[in-house]
Design an enzyme around this catalytic site. Sequence first.
Site, PDB file in Angstrom:
ATOM      1  N   GLU A  10      17.109   9.279  -9.391  1.00  0.00           N
ATOM      2  CA  GLU A  10      17.008   8.244  -8.367  1.00  0.00           C
ATOM      3  C   GLU A  10      16.461   6.957  -8.983  1.00  0.00           C
ATOM      4  OE1 GLU A  10      14.268   8.747  -5.207  1.00  0.00           O
ATOM      5  OE2 GLU A  10      12.777   9.809  -6.399  1.00  0.00           O
ATOM      6  N   THR A  32      12.235  15.943 -10.731  1.00  0.00           N
ATOM      7  CA  THR A  32      12.786  15.366 -11.959  1.00  0.00           C
ATOM      8  C   THR A  32      12.762  16.368 -13.107  1.00  0.00           C
ATOM      9  OG1 THR A  32      12.085  13.164 -11.249  1.00  0.00           O
ATOM     10  CG2 THR A  32      12.617  13.452 -13.579  1.00  0.00           C
ATOM     11  N   GLY A  91      13.162  17.056  -2.282  1.00  0.00           N
ATOM     12  CA  GLY A  91      11.782  17.471  -2.104  1.00  0.00           C
ATOM     13  C   GLY A  91      10.876  16.280  -1.910  1.00  0.00           C
ATOM     14  N   ASP A 133      19.039  13.800  -8.454  1.00  0.00           N
ATOM     15  CA  ASP A 133      17.620  13.853  -8.116  1.00  0.00           C
ATOM     16  C   ASP A 133      17.415  12.936  -6.911  1.00  0.00           C
ATOM     17  OD1 ASP A 133      14.891  13.608  -7.938  1.00  0.00           O
ATOM     18  OD2 ASP A 133      14.560  13.129 -10.041  1.00  0.00           O
ATOM     19  N   ARG A 134      17.398  13.522  -5.720  1.00  0.00           N
ATOM     20  CA  ARG A 134      17.512  12.828  -4.427  1.00  0.00           C
ATOM     21  C   ARG A 134      18.896  12.205  -4.289  1.00  0.00           C
ATOM     22  NH1 ARG A 134      11.963  10.703  -3.982  1.00  0.00           N
ATOM     23  NH2 ARG A 134      10.768  12.327  -2.909  1.00  0.00           N
ATOM     24  N   GLN A 171      14.182   0.331   2.354  1.00  0.00           N
ATOM     25  CA  GLN A 171      15.090   1.433   2.666  1.00  0.00           C
ATOM     26  C   GLN A 171      16.547   1.021   2.561  1.00  0.00           C
ATOM     27  OE1 GLN A 171      12.575   4.238   2.417  1.00  0.00           O
ATOM     28  NE2 GLN A 171      14.713   4.651   2.825  1.00  0.00           N
ATOM     29  N   ILE A 191       7.521  13.734  -2.380  1.00  0.00           N
ATOM     30  CA  ILE A 191       7.041  12.991  -3.538  1.00  0.00           C
ATOM     31  C   ILE A 191       6.195  13.914  -4.406  1.00  0.00           C
ATOM     32  CG2 ILE A 191       5.651  11.028  -4.299  1.00  0.00           C
ATOM     33  CD1 ILE A 191       6.295   9.694  -1.604  1.00  0.00           C
ATOM     34  N   SER A 192       6.480  13.950  -5.694  1.00  0.00           N
ATOM     35  CA  SER A 192       5.764  14.767  -6.681  1.00  0.00           C
ATOM     36  C   SER A 192       5.956  16.269  -6.461  1.00  0.00           C
ATOM     37  CB  SER A 192       4.264  14.422  -6.684  1.00  0.00           C
ATOM     38  OG  SER A 192       3.656  14.829  -7.884  1.00  0.00           O
ATOM     39  N   GLU A 249       1.267   4.668  -6.528  1.00  0.00           N
ATOM     40  CA  GLU A 249       1.248   5.800  -5.605  1.00  0.00           C
ATOM     41  C   GLU A 249      -0.141   6.178  -5.114  1.00  0.00           C
ATOM     42  OE1 GLU A 249       5.110   8.315  -7.310  1.00  0.00           O
ATOM     43  OE2 GLU A 249       3.080   8.938  -7.838  1.00  0.00           O
TER      44      GLU A 249
END
Length: 285
Positions: free
Chosen positions: A63, A46, A39, A114-115, A86, A41-42, A180
Amino acid sequence: MFRRSLMFMISNNKNTNMVSSINTTNKVNNFSKIIILEGNISAGKTYLSSKLGDLLGYKVFLEPTATNPYLSLFYKEPSKYALIMQKWLLNQRYNTFLNALQYSLENEQGVILDRSVYSDWVFAENCRSEGLISAEGFKEYNSIRDRFLSNIPIPNVTLFLDVDPKQCLQRIQNRKRDCEQSIPLSYLSGLDNCYKKFLIEMKSKGSNVIILDWNNFGDINLVLNEINNDNFNNFNNSNNSKFNDVNYKKQQLISDIENEKNNLKEMKFFLNENNNNNNQEKIKS
């Protein structure tokens, strides 16, 4: 709550812990399943991964953002740090997937990531489309990714939390992480578009994809029902034939994973600034 535009098989086996040990159940096709939770970000990954792990009795692998040495630098100067970050993340997520796979084999227990190394492409592709990674740099990235994916199985289940980018931005602002706060809506929208392409890729690879409308979060029990009411194949659509070979021993596969993890420690290309086509300043590896 659920949008099932990309839907196929997930395990209906509620007994998450196999009785047999590695010594007595040593064929590759007796894996417990691997779930990747994806999904924007945010989006709420988690929290959901933690809850699902508790309820299913699965081990959760988060992650590596907490140790990311480039994250705050990337948000400040994205064109300078996009490729190097990356490649670093790709390496970390690959190592995490190897750890999860080994844990699943050794413990006959399902795992949730999670990712994952699979969805790392989403962020790289978004950077490429925004001009933050050059065509040559993206080609280099994909060659590394292809090499990694050729060594691991395709996840049995891909859970995607579908959240409007504006909602993600609001949640980012509410959780107030300093690194962020400079994320623009356009970046989140780009990730959302790339994720939709990613889900099509996962479907074509043979993963079992479920899309969850998570704009207002959701009922975790309904998520469990979605998982438990479906069937799943072990690695029948794997990148590597050994995951489908009933004669390939689990102990041999565990040994292969250990060797690959050791090889990964020797790889320095993901921190090699000389290969960074964005002319980043040299960072010691």
